[in-house]
Scaffold this motif. Structure first.
Motif, PDB file in Angstrom:
ATOM      1  N   ARG A 297      80.563  53.054  26.988  1.00  0.00           N
ATOM      2  CA  ARG A 297      80.084  51.734  26.575  1.00  0.00           C
ATOM      3  C   ARG A 297      78.558  51.652  26.643  1.00  0.00           C
ATOM      4  O   ARG A 297      77.923  51.053  25.763  1.00  0.00           O
ATOM      5  CB  ARG A 297      80.738  50.666  27.445  1.00  0.00           C
ATOM      6  N   ASP A 298      77.966  52.256  27.666  1.00  0.00           N
ATOM      7  CA  ASP A 298      76.502  52.303  27.740  1.00  0.00           C
ATOM      8  C   ASP A 298      75.927  53.065  26.540  1.00  0.00           C
ATOM      9  O   ASP A 298      74.868  52.696  26.012  1.00  0.00           O
ATOM     10  CB  ASP A 298      76.054  52.982  29.033  1.00  0.00           C
ATOM     11  N   ALA A 299      76.625  54.113  26.118  1.00  0.00           N
ATOM     12  CA  ALA A 299      76.158  54.907  24.980  1.00  0.00           C
ATOM     13  C   ALA A 299      76.189  54.097  23.692  1.00  0.00           C
ATOM     14  O   ALA A 299      75.275  54.182  22.861  1.00  0.00           O
ATOM     15  CB  ALA A 299      77.012  56.168  24.837  1.00  0.00           C
TER      16      ALA A 299
ATOM     17  N   GLY B  17      70.781  62.768  32.837  1.00  0.00           N
ATOM     18  CA  GLY B  17      71.781  63.722  33.292  1.00  0.00           C
ATOM     19  C   GLY B  17      72.490  64.418  32.149  1.00  0.00           C
ATOM     20  O   GLY B  17      72.750  63.824  31.093  1.00  0.00           O
ATOM     21  N   THR B  18      72.837  65.676  32.358  1.00  0.00           N
ATOM     22  CA  THR B  18      73.504  66.478  31.328  1.00  0.00           C
ATOM     23  C   THR B  18      74.846  65.890  30.944  1.00  0.00           C
ATOM     24  O   THR B  18      75.187  65.781  29.756  1.00  0.00           O
ATOM     25  CB  THR B  18      73.690  67.921  31.830  1.00  0.00           C
ATOM     26  N   ARG B  19      75.642  65.506  31.934  1.00  0.00           N
ATOM     27  CA  ARG B  19      76.985  64.961  31.654  1.00  0.00           C
ATOM     28  C   ARG B  19      76.909  63.724  30.780  1.00  0.00           C
ATOM     29  O   ARG B  19      77.611  63.615  29.765  1.00  0.00           O
ATOM     30  CB  ARG B  19      77.682  64.637  32.978  1.00  0.00           C
ATOM     31  N   ASP B  20      76.045  62.779  31.137  1.00  0.00           N
ATOM     32  CA  ASP B  20      75.955  61.541  30.374  1.00  0.00           C
ATOM     33  C   ASP B  20      75.409  61.791  28.975  1.00  0.00           C
ATOM     34  O   ASP B  20      75.793  61.114  28.011  1.00  0.00           O
ATOM     35  CB  ASP B  20      75.085  60.525  31.104  1.00  0.00           C
ATOM     36  N   ASN B  21      74.506  62.777  28.846  1.00  0.00           N
ATOM     37  CA  ASN B  21      73.996  63.108  27.515  1.00  0.00           C
ATOM     38  C   ASN B  21      75.084  63.691  26.620  1.00  0.00           C
ATOM     39  O   ASN B  21      75.115  63.434  25.410  1.00  0.00           O
ATOM     40  CB  ASN B  21      72.835  64.098  27.629  1.00  0.00           C
ATOM     41  N   GLU B  22      75.968  64.488  27.191  1.00  0.00           N
ATOM     42  CA  GLU B  22      77.078  65.031  26.404  1.00  0.00           C
ATOM     43  C   GLU B  22      78.040  63.912  25.996  1.00  0.00           C
ATOM     44  O   GLU B  22      78.580  63.923  24.876  1.00  0.00           O
ATOM     45  CB  GLU B  22      77.816  66.108  27.204  1.00  0.00           C
ATOM     46  N   ILE B  23      78.262  62.951  26.877  1.00  0.00           N
ATOM     47  CA  ILE B  23      79.106  61.797  26.538  1.00  0.00           C
ATOM     48  C   ILE B  23      78.449  60.977  25.431  1.00  0.00           C
ATOM     49  O   ILE B  23      79.119  60.514  24.498  1.00  0.00           O
ATOM     50  CB  ILE B  23      79.369  60.944  27.798  1.00  0.00           C
ATOM     51  N   LEU B  24      77.125  60.799  25.516  1.00  0.00           N
ATOM     52  CA  LEU B  24      76.396  60.117  24.449  1.00  0.00           C
ATOM     53  C   LEU B  24      76.567  60.846  23.125  1.00  0.00           C
ATOM     54  O   LEU B  24      76.755  60.216  22.070  1.00  0.00           O
ATOM     55  CB  LEU B  24      74.912  60.033  24.817  1.00  0.00           C
TER      56      LEU B  24
ATOM     57  N   PRO C 205      80.086  40.700  27.934  1.00  0.00           N
ATOM     58  CA  PRO C 205      79.656  41.747  27.003  1.00  0.00           C
ATOM     59  C   PRO C 205      80.142  41.476  25.588  1.00  0.00           C
ATOM     60  O   PRO C 205      81.291  41.068  25.378  1.00  0.00           O
ATOM     61  CB  PRO C 205      80.277  43.015  27.583  1.00  0.00           C
ATOM     62  N   CYS C 206      79.281  41.715  24.617  1.00  0.00           N
ATOM     63  CA  CYS C 206      79.686  41.634  23.215  1.00  0.00           C
ATOM     64  C   CYS C 206      80.780  42.672  22.957  1.00  0.00           C
ATOM     65  O   CYS C 206      80.634  43.831  23.339  1.00  0.00           O
ATOM     66  CB  CYS C 206      78.475  41.893  22.323  1.00  0.00           C
ATOM     67  N   PRO C 207      81.871  42.287  22.313  1.00  0.00           N
ATOM     68  CA  PRO C 207      82.952  43.261  22.083  1.00  0.00           C
ATOM     69  C   PRO C 207      82.570  44.374  21.107  1.00  0.00           C
ATOM     70  O   PRO C 207      83.247  45.403  21.063  1.00  0.00           O
ATOM     71  CB  PRO C 207      84.085  42.400  21.520  1.00  0.00           C
ATOM     72  N   THR C 208      81.494  44.200  20.353  1.00  0.00           N
ATOM     73  CA  THR C 208      81.067  45.233  19.413  1.00  0.00           C
ATOM     74  C   THR C 208      80.109  46.224  20.052  1.00  0.00           C
ATOM     75  O   THR C 208      80.362  47.432  20.066  1.00  0.00           O
ATOM     76  CB  THR C 208      80.401  44.600  18.174  1.00  0.00           C
ATOM     77  N   CYS C 209      78.994  45.733  20.609  1.00  0.00           N
ATOM     78  CA  CYS C 209      77.945  46.635  21.101  1.00  0.00           C
ATOM     79  C   CYS C 209      77.820  46.648  22.618  1.00  0.00           C
ATOM     80  O   CYS C 209      77.038  47.428  23.159  1.00  0.00           O
ATOM     81  CB  CYS C 209      76.602  46.254  20.492  1.00  0.00           C
ATOM     82  N   ARG C 210      78.541  45.782  23.316  1.00  0.00           N
ATOM     83  CA  ARG C 210      78.556  45.711  24.785  1.00  0.00           C
ATOM     84  C   ARG C 210      77.267  45.140  25.381  1.00  0.00           C
ATOM     85  O   ARG C 210      77.120  45.117  26.604  1.00  0.00           O
ATOM     86  CB  ARG C 210      78.855  47.079  25.415  1.00  0.00           C
TER      87      ARG C 210
END
Length: 296
Positions: free
Chosen positions: A19-21, A134-141, A265-270
């Motif tokens: 959702r952050d991504a 962080g590497t993990r979060d970048n891969e999730i992004l 949170p907006c249901p589209t972009c959070r």
């Protein structure tokens, strides 16, 4: 390849980061740019048979990804080698980018499009200068961006299980891929499910769609169900009395004011939206411009 299910995580362990991504993507691109990705890469453009020349075919599929993500200056040079991961990309200054794919894709060509979707999205994010710590979060992004902008359905379709083996590409769980694809489908009215060749991918998409629809039916949105509305009314009374509940059980947060307001949170972009507590009203997200019917 592994025993069925032995190395495949399920559920939504990375949901907050996903959702952050999505929020980060809207902040970097704007709604107008997101809207230019209304059409996904179609199966015919990335089809790859055993009769095709390996290197010409890889270049063709890579070019599809480059063009879809508007990377006209990025020429992809793709090679194969033995490695632990599905692929790797060298993010140099350009104009050429070097992608390495796992050697097993030489004989598993149907998944080359999925691997290239992830690696070319790395290039796209690098050019945008968009990243998460962080590497993990970048891969999730990267996975989230690929799925949300129209190439990542291939990553979910690469999730397959049978009696002797299992396979999944990417860092998101199958259900998380399904969730991001469902968020895209609800935005663009585009159903990717006919493109899935994997029954497991279809099931994961259906689960993700259920959660994405639930995002659109949480209070204080007017579409919220009876149970959510009842809990919201109880929490609102507590906030109005000056003794807010320690935990609302939802994504909304009351601000005692005065006047009393609620954020959610907006249901589209959070992106979080703050509105006054005064019954029925219409709110517009400042980030993605989605118009929301609320009952506060």
């Amino acid at each position: 390849m592994a025993a069925p299910g032995s190395d495949i995580e399920h559920g939504y362990p990375h949901l907050d980061t996903v959702r952050d991504a999505i929020t980060a993507l809207y902040r970097r691109l704007s709604r107008d740019t997101v809207d230019t990705f209304g059409l996904s890469v179609v199966p015919g453009d990335v089809a790859f048979s055993d009769q095709d020349d390996l290197y010409l075919g890889v270049q063709r599929v890579a070019r599809v990804m480059v063009q879809h993500l508007r990377l006209p200056d990025a020429r992809m040079i793709v090679s194969f080698r033995e490695m632990r991961h599905a692929g790797n990309v060298e993010l140099a200054a350009g104009p050429e980018y070097f992608i390495e794919l796992n050697s097993r894709f030489k004989t598993h060509r149907r998944d080359i499009g999925a691997a290239l979707a992830h690696e070319v999205t790395h290039v796209y994010l690098h050019r945008l200068d968009l990243w998460l710590p962080g590497t993990r979060d970048n891969e999730i992004l990267t996975d989230t961006t690929a799925a949300y902008l129209g190439t990542g359905w291939l990553l979910l379709d690469a999730y397959r299980q049978d009696a002797v083996s299992s396979q999944k590409l990417g860092y998101l769980t199958p259900e998380e891929f399904g969730y991001v694809l469902a968020k895209r489908a609800l935005l663009f009215n585009e159903d990717p499910s006919p493109w899935f060749t994997s029954p497991q991918a279809y099931e994961a998409y259906a689960k993700g769609l259920e959660l994405a629809r639930h995002d659109q039916a949480r209070p204080p949105l007017a579409a919220a169900g009876w149970t959510g509305r009842r809990r919201y009314a109880k929490d609102r009374r507590s906030a109005q009395s000056g003794h807010p509940s320690p935990a609302t059980g939802g994504d909304y947060i009351f601000d005692g004011g005065p006047p009393l307001s609620v954020s959610f949170p907006c249901p589209t972009c959070r992106q979080r939206i703050r509105v006054p507590v005064r019954g029925r009203l219409r709110a517009r997200c400042a980030l993605c411009r989605t118009v929301l019917e609320c009952d506060t």
